[in-house]
Design an enzyme around this catalytic site. Structure first.
Site, PDB file in Angstrom:
ATOM      1  N   ASN A  83      73.940  52.984   4.417  1.00  0.00           N
ATOM      2  CA  ASN A  83      73.608  53.211   3.007  1.00  0.00           C
ATOM      3  C   ASN A  83      72.130  52.991   2.695  1.00  0.00           C
ATOM      4  OD1 ASN A  83      76.377  53.714   2.457  1.00  0.00           O
ATOM      5  ND2 ASN A  83      76.749  51.503   2.289  1.00  0.00           N
ATOM      6  N   ARG A  84      71.321  53.114   3.735  1.00  0.00           N
ATOM      7  CA  ARG A  84      69.864  53.004   3.607  1.00  0.00           C
ATOM      8  C   ARG A  84      69.398  51.636   3.123  1.00  0.00           C
ATOM      9  NH1 ARG A  84      65.363  53.654   0.959  1.00  0.00           N
ATOM     10  NH2 ARG A  84      63.685  54.940   1.808  1.00  0.00           N
ATOM     11  N   LEU A  85      70.237  50.614   3.302  1.00  0.00           N
ATOM     12  CA  LEU A  85      69.864  49.254   2.892  1.00  0.00           C
ATOM     13  C   LEU A  85      69.302  48.501   4.091  1.00  0.00           C
ATOM     14  CD1 LEU A  85      72.903  48.477   0.567  1.00  0.00           C
ATOM     15  CD2 LEU A  85      70.629  49.350  -0.049  1.00  0.00           C
ATOM     16  N   PRO A 122      63.737  48.604   1.174  1.00  0.00           N
ATOM     17  CA  PRO A 122      63.794  49.747   2.076  1.00  0.00           C
ATOM     18  C   PRO A 122      63.539  51.067   1.372  1.00  0.00           C
ATOM     19  CG  PRO A 122      65.993  49.016   1.534  1.00  0.00           C
ATOM     20  CD  PRO A 122      65.060  48.033   0.918  1.00  0.00           C
TER      21      PRO A 122
END
Length: 218
Positions: free
Chosen positions: A186-188, A218
């Site tokens: 989740n792009r975290l 991020p």
């Protein structure tokens, strides 16, 4: 194209007290991973004094608390740009581990004795190649390059010591910041960056040197 990274969280509490020790931890894990072909491959980005950037892949040959060392022709594009503008960035793209390390700092030439010692450790053919290639210069053809190499091979056969080219040598990148990037779903992603608060780390380190760690979004 998109991939969900599923990895372990990287927290500030997990980090070593200073960035070179943390780099060593990750580098050992990278070397042990058969999916990574050249763990010491890094992207070196330089820029002209007016800010025009250029990047290329170079092999890291040595690192310690003083910095990260690679070798090049000082007359090459990166060599000329670093002579005019010493600010540089290194990127280690360890994709199979969903990791990156980004180093920013200043470049300086290493001592000639250190350059000679490393040059002597290179394979004979690589020593000849350092002479044969006027790195970054325009040449007419590959045949021209091979002809130059052939002339050098005849002049310096395998049992002959090859002199070190005067324009060839080592560059040390003295870091002022080192970021450790760990990918997550989740792009975290985790992005933890060491920032130098003390003076530049010379030979043997600086007694007053300290690093702070900051987390980046991020």
């Amino acid at each position: 194209m998109r991939e969900q990274y599923r990895t372990t969280e990287l927290s500030a509490a997990d980090l070593a007290p200073e960035p070179i020790s943390q780099f060593t931890r990750w580098f050992k894990e990278t070397v042990a991973n058969p999916a990574i072909h050249e763990p010491n491959a890094m992207i070196v980005s330089t820029a002209t004094p007016d800010g025009r950037p250029s990047s290329r892949t170079v092999l890291l040959k040595h690192y310690d608390r003083a910095g990260f060392v690679f070798f090049t022709n000082y007359d090459s594009r990166k060599g000329a740009e670093l002579a005019a503008n010493p600010y540089v960035s290194l990127l280690f793209p360890w994709h199979p581990l969903a990791r990156q390390v980004i180093v920013t700092g200043r470049a300086e030439r290493i001592g000639r004795d250190e350059t000679v010692a490393y040059f002597r450790s290179r394979p004979h053919g690589s020593q000849l190649g350092a002479w044969a290639s006027p790195q970054s210069s325009v040449i007419a053809s590959r045949a021209e390059l091979l002809a130059r190499y052939g002339e050098l091979a005849a002049r310096y056969p395998g049992d002959t010591q090859v002199p070190v080219p005067p324009e060839w040598g080592g560059i040390r990148v003295v870091p002022d910041a080192v970021e450790f990037w760990q990918g997550h779903e989740n792009r975290l992603h985790d992005r933890l960056r060491y920032v130098r608060e003390g003076g530049p780390d010379g030979a043997g380190g600086s007694a007053g040197e300290t690093w702070r760690v900051e987390r980046l979004a991020p």
